[in-house]
Design an enzyme around this catalytic site. Structure first.
Site, mmCIF file in Angstrom:
data_model
loop_
_atom_site.group_PDB
_atom_site.id
_atom_site.type_symbol
_atom_site.label_atom_id
_atom_site.label_comp_id
_atom_site.label_asym_id
_atom_site.label_seq_id
_atom_site.Cartn_x
_atom_site.Cartn_y
_atom_site.Cartn_z
ATOM 1 N N LYS A 1 10.222 52.211 25.096
ATOM 2 C CA LYS A 1 10.193 53.585 25.596
ATOM 3 C C LYS A 1 11.519 54.322 25.422
ATOM 4 O O LYS A 1 11.533 55.538 25.236
ATOM 5 C CB LYS A 1 9.758 53.591 27.064
ATOM 6 C CG LYS A 1 8.319 53.152 27.264
ATOM 7 C CD LYS A 1 7.881 53.262 28.710
ATOM 8 C CE LYS A 1 6.438 52.822 28.890
ATOM 9 N NZ LYS A 1 5.968 52.997 30.287
ATOM 10 N N ASP B 1 3.393 58.932 31.552
ATOM 11 C CA ASP B 1 3.359 58.080 32.746
ATOM 12 C C ASP B 1 3.424 58.951 33.999
ATOM 13 O O ASP B 1 2.905 58.578 35.051
ATOM 14 C CB ASP B 1 4.528 57.100 32.746
ATOM 15 C CG ASP B 1 4.353 55.963 31.754
ATOM 16 O OD1 ASP B 1 3.199 55.621 31.444
ATOM 17 O OD2 ASP B 1 5.373 55.418 31.290
#
Length: 275
Positions: A65, A101
């Site tokens: 990420k 997210d």
């Protein structure tokens, strides 16, 4: 043929292909395909930058990420604020990075709490998932968050909290956990289930979002439910973050009901075959 994929390591048991491929079928996107690629953070940039033009986007899980954010040509405000990206979208001017997210946690909280007002939250853990959780809690209207963690991560989280308008407090597991949990309107746990084994009976005194979904239910959610509190698992968060990715990749509204049904069916299948 338009394609997308999830990148990370380990990746073999990722449920993202289940969600996205079910969405393609339900939305009538003939020829679309979603797959997975095992890659380290170091290998991710080369994989993305040399990918076939058919790949319209990538979902990114750990450990990639941070690398995804660094390689992007443009970045969403929320990904920049959080400091990581789980979504890469191919655009005419290069790769665009986002962090859905945030929407995953926000959607899970909405299913957990409905319209109930929330002012104080207990956040367990201070790692990567804690950052989008703080974003979602702020979006929800939370003003005060107690961060429960084994080590002091205040220096990492306080700048983000300031930008979000959150007041953070910090505690270790040596504190009165029962009092901390009873003071919370909601608990968000971002740590592995095993990390809380010795503490669940003290903590489980408020509605719980546990980002873990394998195994499910977790001891924390089981105990909280026994105490009369509503609980929700990480599979709901996973679905909500995928809805936004699906829409960014395809330009089509995500068929949420069908995607969630496919996810739940796969989770049932896995639970049956694990015995």
């Amino acid at each position: 043929m338009p394609r997308a994929a999830v990148l990370g390591s380990p990746i073999e048991h990722s449920l993202s292909p289940v969600l996205h491929n079910a969405g393609y079928e339900a939305a009538g996107l003939a020829g679309w395909d979603y797959t997975r690629f095992e890659t380290t953070a170091e290998g991710l940039p080369d994989l993305v930058e040399t990918s076939d033009p058919d790949f319209v986007g990538f979902s990114v899980t750990m450990p990639g990420k941070f690398a995804a954010l660094r390689l992007a040509d443009s970045v969403s405000d929320r990904a920049q604020l959080i400091g990581s990206a789980n979504t890469l979208v191919r655009r005419a001017d290069g790769w665009f990075a986002d962090n859905t997210d945030t929407e995953g946690v926000r959607g899970a909280l909405a299913e957990l709490l409905g319209d109930e007002p929330v002012g104080h939250a207990l956040l367990i853990g201070a790692g990567g998932t804690a950052r989008p959780a703080l974003w979602a809690l702020a979006e929800r209207g939370v003003t005060n968050v107690m961060v429960l963690n084994r080590s002091d991560r205040s220096a990492e989280l306080l700048p983000l909290a300031y930008e979000l308008g959150l007041e953070l407090s910090f505690a270790g597991f040596d504190k009165d956990l029962s009092a901390l949990s009873r003071a919370a309107d909601v608990i968000v746990s971002t740590v592995p289930a095993a990390a809380l084994e010795d503490y669940v009976f003290d903590i489980a005194h408020a509605p719980v979002l546990d980002v873990i979904y394998d195994p499910w239910p977790t001891p924390l959610t089981t105990c909280a439910a026994a105490n009369g509190h509503k609980t929700i698992g990480g599979h709901v968060m996973l679905a909500h973050q995928a809805f936004s990715q699906f829409e960014q990749f395809t330009g089509v509204a995500a068929p949420r009901e069908e995607m969630l049904e496919a996810l739940n069916e796969e989770l049932r299948r896995r639970s049956q075959t694990s015995y």
